[in-house]
Structures are given as structure tokens and as C-alpha cells.
Design an enzyme around this catalytic site. Structure first.
Site, PDB file in Angstrom:
ATOM      1  N   CYS A 147       0.852  -1.203   0.000  1.00 36.36           N
ATOM      2  CA  CYS A 147       0.000   0.000   0.000  1.00 36.36           C
ATOM      3  C   CYS A 147       0.877   1.238   0.000  1.00 36.36           C
ATOM      4  O   CYS A 147       1.762   1.365  -0.850  1.00 36.36           O
ATOM      5  CB  CYS A 147      -1.029  -0.027   1.127  1.00 36.36           C
ATOM      6  SG  CYS A 147      -0.377  -0.289   2.793  1.00 36.36           S
ATOM      7  N   ARG A 148       0.658   2.159   0.939  1.00 33.86           N
ATOM      8  CA  ARG A 148       1.288   3.484   0.852  1.00 33.86           C
ATOM      9  C   ARG A 148       2.690   3.551   1.434  1.00 33.86           C
ATOM     10  O   ARG A 148       3.448   4.445   1.091  1.00 33.86           O
ATOM     11  CB  ARG A 148       0.408   4.508   1.570  1.00 33.86           C
ATOM     12  CG  ARG A 148      -0.918   4.743   0.878  1.00 33.86           C
ATOM     13  CD  ARG A 148      -1.842   5.592   1.727  1.00 33.86           C
ATOM     14  NE  ARG A 148      -3.088   5.902   1.019  1.00 33.86           N
ATOM     15  CZ  ARG A 148      -4.200   6.277   1.614  1.00 33.86           C
ATOM     16  NH1 ARG A 148      -4.228   6.398   2.925  1.00 33.86           N
ATOM     17  NH2 ARG A 148      -5.282   6.539   0.894  1.00 33.86           N
TER      18      ARG A 148
END
Length: 220
Positions: free
Chosen positions: A177-178
Site C-alpha cells: 500500500c502506501r
């Protein structure tokens, strides 16, 4: 005179640090590392009103950390350059090493990661070349479209349950993800584990992968 000039210089340099000295603004930088977003989208992500979010963004803009563009009535923000992300990454890595109790704060947010299997970026690239893993981008669709690991399948965490059958079986699944403090990949790995799939979390996230010059793509 020289003393005043020196003081003014260092005050100007400190403006960057002052702009980042707020949790919500730090979260905005972390989000914008994924790609351009509108004020309204950013407000929803950080859980603030549009007015408050705009004020934070204006502070970052004055410090030169972000840029804007207008499309109709909407204003979109992005990081001013890759150097801004490098600064943010260095800051988080420094905090990870030196800030007392940061690990406990991270665990309170992310949960216990001690039993979670992870994979480094070098190893993932090798395994992608061998074709023996499925890579899942579990960020929202807009972030995937802005940029993602080339070859990754977009399955946001909110769609994971309904789209489980879309994920090829018989291969290890690597979720990302981030970045290191993003909970979405952790949630995906834990869910897939419960479904009997062998799931692994990528160390870091998309920004780290891209910053190191690894293959990326944009769009659907």
C-alpha cells in the site's frame, strides 16, 4: 549585519520543518506521495473538514512543498518534487530509529506484526521475473491509477472480500500500500491468511519502490 543575514537564512531553511511540524500536514505529505489528489479527497482521507484541510495545504504551499493546479472548480495538489518525498522518507526513518515509544504507537495503530511475513523489494522483483507471485495493490483505485508497481493487480481492501476469486490461486500473494505505516496491506495479508492463502506484506510501499527506480506503470 552578517549575523542578521545568517539568522534570516536559517529561519528560511527552518520553514520547511515548521510546515511539517503538524500531524495532519505530515499525513497530507504521506498521502500525496501516492499521487495528485483534490482538496476534497484529501479532506476525507485525513478526516478533516475541507476548510481545515485547505488551511494545512496552504501552509505546505507557502513552504514550497506542494504545487497546485485547477480543473474547473476543483483544486488538485501534488508534491513539488521527488525531493519532498525523499525528505519525508528520511524523516520517518529517523523517527523510527530515534523517537522513543514510536514502535508502541505504530503497534497500537497497525496491530502486532511479529508473525506477519514480509518481503524486500529486491526479492519481490526477482520473484516477479520468475512469475511465482501475485502482487496486489490494495490502495484506493485513484492511487493505483496515479502510479503502481508494474504488473500489480488492483484490489482495494474494501473490495477484497467480493473479489477474492479474482486473485489467482496457487501462488504467493504479496500485498502493498502506501508505505511502512499504512494499515491497508496489513489488513489484506491478515484477511488472505484467514482464507487459507499464503500472503506476504511488501516492506515499505509504492513510494519506496518508485523512488528506487523500479518498474512502475500508471492508469488501469
Amino acid at each position: 549585519m552578517a549575523g542578521e543575514a545568517k539568522a534570516a537564512l536559517f529561519e528560511a531553511l527552518a520553514e520547511v520543518a515548521k510546515a511539517l511540524a503538524n500531524g495532519r500536514r505530515a499525513e497530507l505529505i504521506d498521502t500525496l506521495a501516492q499521487g495528485e489528489r483534490s482538496v476534497e479527497e484529501l479532506a476525507e482521507i485525513i478526516g478533516q473538514s475541507v476548510a481545515n484541510t485547505s488551511q494545512h495545504l496552504q501552509r505546505l504551499l507557502r513552504a514550497g512543498l506542494v504545487t497546485t493546479r485547477r480543473e474547473g472548480t476543483r483544486i488538485y495538489y501534488s508534491l513539488a518534487s521527488s525531493a519532498v518525498y525523499t525528505l519525508w522518507r528520511t524523516m520517518t526513518e529517523t523517527a523510527d530509529r530515534h523517537v522513543k515509544d514510536l514502535g508502541e504507537l505504530a503497534e497500537a495503530f497497525l496491530g502486532d506484526r511479529s508473525a506477519m511475513q514480509t518481503i524486500g523489494r529486491d526479492e519481490l522483483r526477482t520473484r516477479m521475473r520468475a512469475g511465482d507471485v501475485v502482487v496486489l495493490d490494495v490502495r484506493p483505485d485513484a492511487e493505483y491509477r496515479s502510479g503502481h508497481i508494474r504488473g500489480a493487480l488492483s484490489v482495494p481492501t474494501s473490495q477484497l472480500k467480493s473479489r477474492l476469486s479474482d486473485i489467482p490461486s496457487g501462488l504467493d500473494v504479496v500485498a502493498y500500500c502506501r508505505g511502512p505505516y499504512c494499515v491497508m496491506a496489513d489488513d489484506a495479508v491478515r484477511y488472505l491468511d484467514r482464507q487459507g492463502r499464503r500472503a506476504i506484506r511488501l516492506e515499505g510501499g509504492f513510494p519506496e519502490w518508485a523512488e528506487e527506480g523500479r518498474p512502475v506503470a500508471a492508469g488501469n
